[in-house]
Write an enzyme that holds these catalytic residues in place. Structure first.
Site, PDB file in Angstrom:
ATOM      1  NE  ARG A  91     -10.469 -81.600 -31.609  1.00  0.00           N
ATOM      2  CZ  ARG A  91     -11.609 -81.921 -30.991  1.00  0.00           C
ATOM      3  NH1 ARG A  91     -12.306 -80.987 -30.375  1.00  0.00           N
ATOM      4  NH2 ARG A  91     -12.039 -83.164 -30.976  1.00  0.00           N
ATOM      5  N   GLY A 100     -14.893 -72.829 -26.579  1.00  0.00           N
ATOM      6  CA  GLY A 100     -16.138 -72.798 -27.333  1.00  0.00           C
ATOM      7  C   GLY A 100     -16.377 -71.547 -28.147  1.00  0.00           C
ATOM      8  NE  ARG A 335      -8.857 -76.044 -21.545  1.00  0.00           N
ATOM      9  CZ  ARG A 335      -9.890 -75.772 -22.327  1.00  0.00           C
ATOM     10  NH1 ARG A 335      -9.704 -75.163 -23.475  1.00  0.00           N
ATOM     11  NH2 ARG A 335     -11.114 -76.104 -21.979  1.00  0.00           N
ATOM     12  NE  ARG A 574     -12.608 -38.981  -2.037  1.00  0.00           N
ATOM     13  CZ  ARG A 574     -12.454 -40.268  -1.760  1.00  0.00           C
ATOM     14  NH1 ARG A 574     -12.691 -40.712  -0.528  1.00  0.00           N
ATOM     15  NH2 ARG A 574     -12.064 -41.112  -2.682  1.00  0.00           N
ATOM     16  NE  ARG A 629      -9.597 -33.854  -2.218  1.00  0.00           N
ATOM     17  CZ  ARG A 629     -10.327 -34.591  -3.054  1.00  0.00           C
ATOM     18  NH1 ARG A 629      -9.749 -35.154  -4.101  1.00  0.00           N
ATOM     19  NH2 ARG A 629     -11.593 -34.818  -2.814  1.00  0.00           N
ATOM     20  CD  GLU A 762      -6.733 -32.940  -8.564  1.00  0.00           C
ATOM     21  OE1 GLU A 762      -7.682 -33.735  -8.626  1.00  0.00           O
ATOM     22  OE2 GLU A 762      -6.517 -32.210  -7.580  1.00  0.00           O
ATOM     23  CB  SER A 781      -1.181 -37.681  -3.918  1.00  0.00           C
ATOM     24  OG  SER A 781      -2.089 -38.767  -3.992  1.00  0.00           O
ATOM     25  N   GLY A 783      -4.043 -37.681  -8.647  1.00  0.00           N
ATOM     26  CA  GLY A 783      -5.497 -37.845  -8.642  1.00  0.00           C
ATOM     27  C   GLY A 783      -5.917 -38.324 -10.021  1.00  0.00           C
ATOM     28  CB  THR A 784      -5.512 -41.624 -11.652  1.00  0.00           C
ATOM     29  OG1 THR A 784      -6.139 -42.388 -10.625  1.00  0.00           O
ATOM     30  CG2 THR A 784      -3.999 -41.678 -11.485  1.00  0.00           C
ATOM     31  CG  ASN A 785     -10.825 -40.898  -9.769  1.00  0.00           C
ATOM     32  OD1 ASN A 785     -10.319 -41.935 -10.181  1.00  0.00           O
ATOM     33  ND2 ASN A 785     -11.413 -40.819  -8.593  1.00  0.00           N
ATOM     34  CB  CYS A 849      -5.233 -40.581  -3.596  1.00  0.00           C
ATOM     35  SG  CYS A 849      -5.298 -38.930  -4.317  1.00  0.00           S
ATOM     36  CE1 TYR A 869      -0.159 -42.339  -1.270  1.00  0.00           C
ATOM     37  CE2 TYR A 869       2.107 -41.613  -0.900  1.00  0.00           C
ATOM     38  CZ  TYR A 869       0.761 -41.322  -1.093  1.00  0.00           C
ATOM     39  OH  TYR A 869       0.339 -40.011  -1.092  1.00  0.00           O
TER      40      TYR A 869
END
Length: 898
Positions: A91, A100, A335, A574, A629, A762, A781, A783-785, A849, A869
């Site tokens: 196995r 599986g 398990r 925004r 902003r 950003e 802050s 702006g990770t986008n 943010c 934060y």
């Protein structure tokens, strides 16, 4: 010299990385003195060496042979000896459970000679030939690459010819005939005979399990569950015990608590005269585990005792596989069991109350993803009408979709944007792509421990199993209810995984009890246990977390909702959303203004509207920080579509009419402002620097809203954030404008207005020059986008649909970098900016943010990176609170609560 093979007596559960989860837990049960068939483990190191080098590693065969000899000595029998053969199971066993997804081969050691000896010593010809046909079938498909459907079709033809309802109604002669048919299939397909040598069977089976680590379904499962590709699998080799020796034998799966709800008690399935794969495959419907008390009271009592030992030892829900061989109980696996989100929270609270785990350990066993699932809506059962069928509630939740009857169709429709429900008699590991694509899984066979149930629970998919009232016809692509109702493929159905019911059409939804509690504080009579467990977990997380959690909110209503969810302020308000709707005309006037006077008139008209917006948000968040902003997107976004304007003008001209002058003026403005890549064009801080009066209007609106709140007795804490800064000079110039307007409003009103001024990080340049920027910024802050877009060079609006699925398939991504932060690239920029920013300005307040602020894995990163934060959408706030608490306790560690 590297060692590759370990006996069960040499291991323990802390060796899962080397022995795999299955092998480590078998070793642990052996140490506990539980009845485990003896065996040994070929390690994950051997697998990795095999996959890297393309051949079995040096010395592995010798080690296997040495351990096999010890196993034979202990049994007093040789592998595959003709008169009384020792048989083995082979196995897979990865570090993380992959039910599986990889291969298993049972009954290794049977051959044309030894099957006769097994029949004699067991006293059952049927049992011997049944075991042999299982080996040939498994070996043929798993090791020799024969399509499993060929074996299944041969079985189906024989059952039809004999008038047998299932395989139990085939006699020894039938099964012997089937073995020969299977061997002929193997020869026809591969050109090779089924091997009669037991040692060759063992060697090839071990290597086949290694290869299955890179099988399609295993790779798909790892991608879905974010399991690393480089771990490899161990192989467990164990003496066979037989549940298919007659009515006093059988196999089962047991849970120490209900994996769907978390309720205490004995939960599981049992199948007489069956091997373990019959139970999980769902090929025959099982009986509840409680029936074992009547069928075999001695084994039942022993099983209960073993389950208590295991739950107390592991201090968690245990998932156990066992076999009874002619009245003797054997423990084949344990398990920490996969569970639903509801069960995870409920069990964690129960074990804390029972003193088995601490509140900190309880929090570690939970997940933000699980909490998010508990916040999903459920069906309004008062309005669903009569159910089409009922089955076992294997994985809770509410899902609606078109019925489809095979995995490929589920994938095809899902990729076209359709929601689907995968309907099968029972699922197999090959159905995994369809299960991933579907909203829910519905089977007519199988129990709560079947493949469909276990995998669906692990993925958080809605699942109803064992709906025996349905006759599923995959060939005709439809199912029929007991009342004669026919549901063809494509017809929409609703699956209630909490109640185990299936309804026609799209059933109406209502908020979950957890969501109601989070929004209103109501306890909820329909799910008091899980609601209380969630509330307790969040209270504990709030008590230990360092990260604050704020909300991304642009209206007073969103702000108030966020506060009810536990937000500690607004991290992103925004302002562009306040310019939509009827106000768009005022923005048009500002853009089309031909002189300073016209522009000032438009801005003056916008000022009181913005002021009231800010006043409402500050009131909703009174006493808590609100980071506002300044205008960020390109101004052309507030103008009509260029193509639509051109068509209107061309249509008027074609009719011989004079086009609307306003349309002509707008088209001219759109043309002037056209940019090839507007997200890297005139936007953010650049707007404030080149559009006179825009920043002053927005800052005045903020300042006057602050004055209004102070005069009303409030405690507003507005913060002003400048977007898209790439150079400190940009921020310095804009900050001077902000401070000038704040001073003006303070003097005019007689109320001191002080708003911290910060910036969004950003752009990669901003992160790399954060030390300089911090000289002018009172807070950062992330702006990770946009930081993700500009670091990767991705346009989010384009690339996700264009090639992300290919990148995920090829393993370039484990998950989309827009969903979970890219720690190596974007994360490194974050760390640089944090370190250099605080070196220049000690105590610099830093948050995030972007959408990553509500992603569980990313929250852990932000904690370790030293942010103050995270800010996320209101509905993600409870998730972020929970994960911030877990991050405070365990840093970057995450725990699998599935």
């Amino acid at each position: 010299m590297v060692r590759y093979v370990y006996d069960f007596t040499e291991g323990g559960r802390d060796m899962a990385g080397l022995l795999g989860g299955k092998g480590a837990n078998l070793a642990e049960m052996t140490r506990l003195g539980l009845p485990v068939p003896p065996g040994f483990v070929v390690s994950t190191e051997a697998c990795r060496a095999f996959l890297t080098g393309g051949a079995e590693p040096e010395g592995m065969s010798r080690e296997i042979a040495r351990h096999l000899t010890a196993l034979e000595d202990g049994a007093g029998r040789l592998l595959g000896q003709p008169d009384d053969p020792l048989l083995l199971s082979v196995r897979s066993g990865a570090r993380f459970s992959m039910p599986g997804m990889m291969e298993t081969v049972l009954d290794i050691g049977l051959s044309d000679a030894s099957v006769l000896g097994l029949a004699k010593v067991s006293g059952s010809e049927r049992f011997a030939w049944d075991s042999y046909r299982r080996l040939v079938q498994m070996f043929g498909s798993t090791v020799m690459g024969v399509d499993g459907a060929l074996f299944e079709n041969a079985m189906a033809r024989l059952k039809e010819l004999r008038g047998a309802r299932d395989d139990l109604h085939l006699d020894a002669g039938d099964l012997a005939e089937l073995v020969e048919t299977y061997k002929d299939i193997i020869l026809d397909v591969t050109g090779a005979h089924f091997p009669q040598s037991p040692t060759e069977q063992l060697r090839r089976a071990v290597l086949a399990v290694f290869r299955s680590w890179n099988g399609e379904r295993a790779r798909l499962y790892r991608r879905r569950e974010h399991i690393p590709d480089d771990l490899g699998t161990a192989v467990t080799v164990q003496r066979m015990v037989f549940g298919n020796l007659g009515p006093d034998s059988g196999s089962g799966v047991a849970f120490t608590r209900d994996p769907a709800t978390g309720r205490p008690g004995l939960y599981g399935d049992y199948l007489s005269n069956a091997q373990g794969e019959d139970v999980v495959a769902g090929i025959r419907n099982t009986v509840p585990l409680t029936d074992l008390e009547r069928l075999d009271p001695v084994s039942y009592r022993q099983l209960l005792a073993h389950m208590r030992i295991l739950e107390n030892h592991y201090r968690d829900l245990c998932d156990i596989e066992f076999t009874i061989e002619r009245g003797r109980l054997w423990m084949l696996q344990t398990r920490v069991g996969k569970r639903t989100a509801e069960a995870a929270f409920t069990i964690a609270a129960q074990l804390t109350d029972e003193g088995l785990i601490t509140p900190d350990e309880s929090l570690a066993r939970l997940s933000g993803d699980g909490l998010a699932r508990l916040m999903f809506p459920r069906f309004d059962t008062s309005a669903t009408g009569r159910a089409l069928a009922h089955g076992l509630p294997a994985s809770p939740g509410a899902a609606v979709g078109a019925a489809v009857f095979d995995s490929a169709e589920a994938v095809r429709r899902a990729e076209a944007g359709e929601q689907v429900v995968l309907v099968r008699q029972e699922t197999t590991p090959d159905d995994l792509p369809g299960m991933v694509a579907a909203q829910a899984v519905l089977t007519s066979r199988g129990g709560k421990t079947s493949h469909a149930a276990v995998v669906a629970r692990g993925m958080g998919k809605v699942c109803v199993c064992g709906a025996e009232e349905l006759t599923v016809d995959p060939v005709a692509r439809r199912f029929t209810t007991r009342d004669g109702i026919v549901v063809e493929e494509g017809i929409v159905i609703s699956v209630d995984g909490s109640a185990g019911a299936v309804y026609p059409g799209a059933a109406p939804l209502v908020d979950s009890a957890v969501m109601r509690h989070l929004e209103t504080g109501e306890q909820g009579e329909d799910a008091p246990g899980v609601v209380d467990a969630v509330a307790r977990a969040l209270r504990h997380a709030d008590g230990v977390r360092r990260l604050q959690v704020r909300a991304n909110a642009d209206t007073p209503e969103d702000a108030a909702r966020a506060r009810r969810f536990g937000a500690q302020g607004i991290g992103l308000c925004r302002t562009e959303h306040m310019f939509l709707g009827e106000r768009r005309k005022l923005v048009e006037q500002m853009i089309l203004a031909h002189d300073e006077t016209a522009r000032a008139q438009a801005l003056d008209a916008l000022l009181p509207l913005q002021r009231e917006d800010f006043a409402g948000i500050l009131a909703a968040m009174d006493g808590l920080p609100v980071t506002i902003r300044l205008l960020d997107p390109p101004l052309h976004e507030f103008l009509p579509d260029r193509t639509g304007l051109a068509v209107r003008i061309a249509t008027a001209e074609a009719r011989g009419e004079r086009p609307d002058p306003h349309d002509t003026e707008l088209l001219d403005a759109v043309g002037r402002m056209h940019e090839e890549n507007p997200m890297l064009g005139l936007r953010g801080v650049r707007l404030g620097l080149v559009v006179p009066g825009l920043v002053a209007m927005q800052v005045r609106a903020i300042a006057e809203a602050v004055v209004q709140r102070i005069r009303a007795g409030g405690s507003p804490k507005a913060e002003i954030m400048v977007p898209l800064v790439g150079a400190v000079e940009e921020l310095r110039i804009e900050r001077e404008e902000v401070e000038r307007v704040l001073a003006e409003v303070s003097e005019e009103s007689g109320v001191a207005v002080s708003c911290p001024v910060g910036t969004m990080i950003e752009l990669p340049r901003a992160a790399l020059t954060a030390g300089k920027i911090a000289e002018q910024a009172e807070f950062f802050s992330f702006g990770t986008n946009d930081l993700t877009q500009t670091t990767w060079g991705f346009s989010r609006d384009d690339v996700e649909a264009a090639f992300f699925s290919a990148y995920l398939d090829k393993g370039i991504f484990a998950t989309s970098p827009f969903e979970t932060l890219d720690r190596d690239g974007v994360g490194r920029l974050v760390r640089i900016a944090v370190d250099e920013g605080r070196a220049a300005r000690p105590g610099l307040k830093i948050g995030v943010c972007g959408e990553h602020g509500g992603d569980p894995d990313s929250v852990h990163f932000f904690h370790t990176a030293g942010l103050d934060y995270v800010s996320c959408s209101p509905f993600r706030i409870p998730v972020a609170r929970l994960e911030a608490g877990r991050a405070a306790l365990y840093g970057t560690e995450t725990s699998d609560s599935r």
